[in-house]
Design a protein around this motif. Structure first.
Motif, short mmCIF file in Angstrom:
data_model
loop_
_atom_site.label_atom_id
_atom_site.label_comp_id
_atom_site.label_asym_id
_atom_site.label_seq_id
_atom_site.Cartn_x
_atom_site.Cartn_y
_atom_site.Cartn_z
N TYR A 290 32.37 24.41 43.91
CA TYR A 290 32.99 25.66 43.82
C TYR A 290 32.37 26.41 42.56
O TYR A 290 31.62 25.59 41.68
N GLU B 220 36.75 32.53 36.14
CA GLU B 220 37.20 33.08 37.56
C GLU B 220 36.56 32.14 38.66
O GLU B 220 35.31 31.85 38.46
N TYR C 209 33.92 33.40 45.23
CA TYR C 209 33.66 32.64 46.64
C TYR C 209 32.89 33.82 47.53
O TYR C 209 33.09 35.10 46.92
N ARG D 145 33.32 37.58 46.10
CA ARG D 145 34.57 37.99 45.64
C ARG D 145 35.21 36.85 44.44
O ARG D 145 34.80 35.89 44.63
N SER D 146 36.28 37.54 43.94
CA SER D 146 36.69 36.60 42.94
C SER D 146 38.35 36.21 43.34
O SER D 146 39.06 37.09 43.71
N LYS D 147 38.68 34.89 43.18
CA LYS D 147 39.82 34.39 43.36
C LYS D 147 40.74 34.61 42.31
O LYS D 147 42.00 34.17 42.22
N LYS E 130 41.04 30.64 37.62
CA LYS E 130 41.53 29.44 38.00
C LYS E 130 41.18 28.23 36.97
O LYS E 130 42.22 27.22 36.87
#
Ligand code: FES
Length: 159
Positions: A86, A94, A97, A113-115, A118
């Motif tokens: 990851y 951040e 992915y 893209r950003s989740k 986290k």
């Protein structure tokens, strides 16, 4: 908000900050881990002239981020968790992915893209060549928080 700053030597360290090491020592080692304020395991990383701090265990499953490589993805500097790769941005925490636009179109076209945030990142201040961490005490839950809980720690001890 910036998470890394150098204060002038005439200014004391921020009131709720904690000493984590000498500047030169952290630079030499590249990264250090520290139990900060007796309650949080934090990773401090030196990269390209700046210091960054974040929770030490990866938000995904508690991976050892201190062993991760630092790489750039889409122009953003990330630590790559050694467990399942990851990618976590050093500055914001951040999760990044690669998303596929349309799986039926070959070759696949992907975008980073950003989740969202986290991993909890903390603030680092340098004063007189000493490095201090101020824990980020925002109330919102961040996924990496789980791996800082007593429940998680006591499970670690049992294993
Ligand atoms: Fe970090 Fe799975 S524990 S990627």
């Amino acid at each position: 908000e910036k998470t890394w700053q150098i204060s002038s030597s005439s200014v004391p360290p921020p009131p709720s900050s904690h000493f984590v090491g000498k500047r030169d020592d952290i630079i030499r080692r590249g990264r250090v881990t520290k139990l900060v304020n007796g309650c949080r395991d934090v990773l401090v990383v030196y990269h390209h002239g700046e210091f960054h701090a974040m929770d030490m265990r990866c938000y995904h499953a508690g991976g050892a981020l201190e062993l991760g490589d630092i790489e750039e993805f889409n122009g953003r500097v990330c630590i790559v968790c050694p467990w399942h790769k990851y990618k976590i941005t050093l500055v914001e925490g951040e999760g990044l992915y690669q998303a596929v636009d349309n799986p039926t179109v070959k070759p696949l076209i992907t975008h980073w893209r950003s989740k969202g945030v986290k991993q909890r990142v903390h603030k680092v201040t340098e004063v007189n060549e000493d490095i201090y961490v101020t824990l980020n005490d925002s109330r919102e839950t961040i996924e990496s928080d789980y791996y800082q809980t007593d429940t998680y720690r006591s499970n670690l001890r049992i294993q």
